[in-house]
Scaffold this active site. Structure first.
Site, PDB file in Angstrom:
ATOM      1  N   SER A 502       0.865  -1.183   0.000  1.00 33.49           N
ATOM      2  CA  SER A 502       0.000   0.000   0.000  1.00 33.49           C
ATOM      3  C   SER A 502       0.901   1.233   0.000  1.00 33.49           C
ATOM      4  O   SER A 502       1.822   1.328   0.811  1.00 33.49           O
ATOM      5  CB  SER A 502      -0.884   0.008   1.251  1.00 33.49           C
ATOM      6  OG  SER A 502      -1.661  -1.165   1.301  1.00 33.49           O
ATOM      7  N   CYS A 674      -7.032  -1.212   7.410  1.00 33.59           N
ATOM      8  CA  CYS A 674      -5.878  -1.761   6.685  1.00 33.59           C
ATOM      9  C   CYS A 674      -4.986  -2.541   7.637  1.00 33.59           C
ATOM     10  O   CYS A 674      -4.685  -2.077   8.743  1.00 33.59           O
ATOM     11  CB  CYS A 674      -5.081  -0.624   6.032  1.00 33.59           C
ATOM     12  SG  CYS A 674      -3.661  -1.215   5.076  1.00 33.59           S
ATOM     13  N   ASP A 719      -8.339  -2.888   3.144  1.00 32.30           N
ATOM     14  CA  ASP A 719      -7.125  -3.225   2.397  1.00 32.30           C
ATOM     15  C   ASP A 719      -6.341  -4.135   3.332  1.00 32.30           C
ATOM     16  O   ASP A 719      -5.530  -3.673   4.135  1.00 32.30           O
ATOM     17  CB  ASP A 719      -6.342  -1.939   2.071  1.00 32.30           C
ATOM     18  CG  ASP A 719      -5.071  -2.212   1.276  1.00 32.30           C
ATOM     19  OD1 ASP A 719      -4.807  -3.386   0.962  1.00 32.30           O
ATOM     20  OD2 ASP A 719      -4.326  -1.257   0.988  1.00 32.30           O
ATOM     21  N   TRP A 721      -4.554  -8.161   4.408  1.00 30.27           N
ATOM     22  CA  TRP A 721      -3.782  -9.315   3.937  1.00 30.27           C
ATOM     23  C   TRP A 721      -3.660 -10.326   5.064  1.00 30.27           C
ATOM     24  O   TRP A 721      -3.850  -9.999   6.233  1.00 30.27           O
ATOM     25  CB  TRP A 721      -2.396  -8.869   3.464  1.00 30.27           C
ATOM     26  CG  TRP A 721      -1.620  -8.097   4.494  1.00 30.27           C
ATOM     27  CD1 TRP A 721      -0.838  -8.602   5.502  1.00 30.27           C
ATOM     28  CD2 TRP A 721      -1.565  -6.667   4.642  1.00 30.27           C
ATOM     29  NE1 TRP A 721      -0.309  -7.580   6.251  1.00 30.27           N
ATOM     30  CE2 TRP A 721      -0.720  -6.391   5.745  1.00 30.27           C
ATOM     31  CE3 TRP A 721      -2.127  -5.593   3.936  1.00 30.27           C
ATOM     32  CZ2 TRP A 721      -0.443  -5.087   6.168  1.00 30.27           C
ATOM     33  CZ3 TRP A 721      -1.847  -4.300   4.367  1.00 30.27           C
ATOM     34  CH2 TRP A 721      -1.015  -4.061   5.457  1.00 30.27           C
TER      35      TRP A 721
END
Length: 722
Positions: A502, A674, A719, A721
């Site tokens: 990002s 995020c 966003d 992961w």
């Protein structure tokens, strides 16, 4: 002979140029007649004085006859010859250029997969939607499997073909379309499957009643839209009349994606055999897809040295820059962010001046890392090969669009450094194919067992390969009898993929610079080895100058849906612990820039978390400065390990529940999360359910629906992961 005046020569040239369309012979004869008449009418002063003397002394013939012999036959012949040569030169110089279509013909790519299948005798096509290469790898494995059942398969990138031909698959006997579809982002198709997704959505009148199909989906349960793309393709094909011949397979990367795929595949092929009335050939021998060619005498300028696409593209950079043509961005800053602790958090800045690259806050930067040279050298030693031999691996299927598994010709060293993944634990198909090269029968047996679908084999693969984090080098070291040919190993290893980060900057403030925030990955395995993350350790070593040379990073931009609200007056709530703060540094910079422009900006609220205030409170100065300048209206930080009881961002969210609910419910705030998908993102979502339940007087079902609607409206973006 007569001296011809300059204006006559000019007229001759003009005549010639006007006569280029005429045939050469016609022009010469016309020119001779014309020149004769022109020269006959020359005024007396244009003639040579010697000729005039001759005329006055030999004035014995009539006047008409005196004017005729201005040119002898020889003069006319020579003059005609010269004129002919001039015309020939003009005509040859103006030869028509070749028709452009002939130039293009050799590079035209076949977009009809039906014609290609007919031409090559294939009856199974495996389409893949792949972002990181796993779905493509599974597609290749399935297309190779077909051979073991007396059928012929081909893996296909849907981006390269006309998907409107799907209905024509019924023209091929015993045909089958398999779809290996990964889900990317918020339930979106992968980049290469976008066109296929659009086609499926837009063509309601398509009749696919002659299409046999099956789908294997690749996803991760920690994400909100688990396997959304695979589920959509499976459902949509059925709606358009296609016949599903085997159930949708769901692969979970949060669990064991390889095991999910093998279990599905083991049941899938018997179903195919039953449907088409075919039998397995019983041939379990290794099937090579590529053949080795060694180049002993080759111009090194024609050898790939790490370029992703075009040869020499790193030497001569040409925009536009993308995944096949990355930009070499110089590193202008590389600093450690944390003040203490045993981790290394870093901030890098990449210079994109002159590249014409544009980005927005919230986008991702993709970088192409290289493997550690120490690992590559060890592989060369254990396999006993000269890594600097120049080779090509050429596809045995000459009709395939994929001519090589990686850019060729190149050296083994370049392939293992730039193109192949040598650090991840290998998948079971690699173990199966390599088993034949183990001289110890026990090693052969164990490798084949790990590649099987038996419970014992799955358990062995889980413990010996996955839990022990054994990469291919560790396997070769721990199985001394295993000595595979390096070319077969290179054929089997997956491609080294780009890594995405990002972007931690705003293009409004930094139009020529892209900032990266990352933590270096390094850990001890159960076998006592130290495993290092490929990209983060490579980035860590990207010093601004390296032996007097600028360090560069091959990169490109991947667009994102993670965007600040269109109206700057909308409040934003940002939740980003650890390196999850990256996109919010860009958001904060942009909101600050908008304020400087005199724009009205809504509340900007930050929830950050780290372990210890004195160790890993990254960007502390920047955040406190933004709060001081009222760019950040609230800065909330959770230090999880600075007290006996751990405190995380979700705890502070709930502590500030009244303010959170007011911003969301009354002021149209946008929420951004995020970071870690497995725990943090889920815990934050649960905290928001509880706030909506309590302050919105809702049931848990209503609160869940309320938050889900925020996602649908684009007011809750993640966003994350795993």
């Amino acid at each position: 002979g007569t001296q011809v005046p300059l204006y006559i020569v000019i007229e001759v040239v003009c005549f010639i140029s006007l006569s280029q369309q005429a045939s050469c012979e016609t022009t010469v004869s016309q020119l001779v007649d014309w020149s004769n008449s022109r020269l006959c009418s020359l005024p007396s002063w244009s003639l040579n004085t010697a000729d005039m003397d001759a005329e006055t002394t030999t004035n014995t013939e009539p006047m008409a006859e005196e004017e005729e012999p201005l040119f002898s036959n020889l003069d006319l012949f020579l003059f005609s010859l010269i004129v002919g040569l001039v015309i020939y030169w003009f005509m040859s110089r103006k030869k028509p250029e070749p028709i452009p279509e002939f130039k293009k013909a050799p590079t035209t790519r076949e977009t009809s997969f039906i014609e290609k299948m007919k031409k090559t005798g294939k009856n199974i096509i495996v389409f893949y939607g792949s972002q990181t290469g796993t779905a493509e790898e599974f597609a290749n494995r399935l297309s190779k499997d077909a051979q073991r059942y007396g059928m012929k398969g081909m893996a296909a990138d849907p981006e390269e073909y006309d998907m409107g031909e799907m209905a024509r698959l019924s023209e091929i006997e015993n045909s089958l379309a398999i779809f290996c579809m990964a889900t990317y982002g918020e339930g979106d198709p992968t980049d290469n499957a976008q066109d296929m997704y659009d086609w499926l959505q837009e063509n309601d009148d398509e009749d696919l009643s002659g299409l046999n199909y099956t789908v294997f989906a690749l996803g991760n349960k920690t994400y909100e839209h688990y396997n959304a793309m695979g589920k959509y393709v499976d459902k949509r094909l059925e709606e358009l009349g296609a016949k599903r011949i085997f159930d949708l397979g769901l692969g979970d990367d949060d669990g064991n994606l390889e095991e999910d795929f093998i279990s599905w595949r083991e049941q899938f092929w018997p179903a195919v055999c039953e449907h088409f009335g075919v039998e397995a050939l019983g041939d379990d021998s290794s099937i090579r897809q590529y053949e080795l060619k060694e180049h002993t005498d080759i111009n090194m300028n024609k050898v790939y040295s790490g370029e992703i696409g075009r040869l020499k593209s790193f030497e001569v950079q040409k925009p536009p820059f993308d995944s096949k043509n990355p930009f070499l961005a110089p590193v202008t800053l590389n600093r450690k962010l944390n003040k203490g602790g045993d981790r290394h958090l870093m901030h890098l800045e990449l210079d994109i001046t002159g590249s014409k690259i544009r980005y927005e806050s919230g986008d991702h930067v993709a970088v192409f890392p290289t493997n550690d040279s120490a690992l590559v050298n060890k592989l060369g030693q254990i396999l006993g090969v000269d890594l600097d031999v120049v080779i090509s691996l050429n596809n045995l299927d000459e009709e395939s669009n994929k001519k090589h598994p990686f850019p060729c010709p190149t050296t083994y060293r370049t392939a293992l450094t730039h193109y192949l993944d040598i650090t991840h634990p290998p998948r079971t198909n690699v173990l199966y194919e390599l088993a034949q090269y183990a001289s110890d029968p026990k090693d052969q047996e164990n490798m084949r067992k790990m590649a099987s679908s038996s419970p014992e084999g799955k358990a062995l693969y889980q413990s010996w390969v996955l839990e022990a984090s054994r990469n291919i080098l560790a396997i070769l070291e721990d199985m001394p009898s295993l000595k595979p040919p390096v070319d077969h190993l290179c054929e089997l290893l997956p491609r080294l993929q780009a890594r995405y980060y990002s972007i931690a900057s705003s293009s409004k403030v930094h139009p020529n610079s892209i900032h990266i925030c990352a933590v270096v990955v390094e850990y001890q395995t159960k076998t006592g080895r130290t495993n290092k993350g490929v990209a983060t350790n490579w980035l860590k070593n990207k010093l601004v100058t390296d032996n007097g040379h600028k360090s560069t990073v091959p990169m490109y931009i991947r667009k994102s849906q993670f965007r600040l609200p269109f109206k700057a007056t909308n409040p934003v709530i940002m939740v980003g612990p650890g390196t999850g703060i990256a996109p919010f540094m860009g958001f904060i910079q942009e909101r600050g820039w908008l304020k400087e422009q005199g724009k009205e900006v809504g509340e900007t609220v930050m929830y950050f978390g780290c372990r210890h205030k004195n160790e890993d409170y990254i960007y502390q100065e920047e955040l406190e400065e933004a709060e001081k300048n009222q760019v950040l209206t609230q800065l909330n930080v959770a230090f999880s390990r600075d007290q006996e009881q751990k405190v995380y961002v979700q705890h502070i969210l709930k502590k500030n529940k009244e303010n959170i609910w007011k911003l969301i419910h009354s002021e149209n705030a946008h929420i951004y999360v995020c970071g870690d998908a497995r725990n943090m993102a889920k815990d934050v979502q649960t905290a928001l359910y509880e706030i909506a339940e309590e302050l919105g007087s809702m049931t848990r079902t209503q609160a869940t629906d309320y938050i889900k609607k925020l996602m649908t409206k684009g007011r809750y973006s993640q966003d994350v992961w795993s």
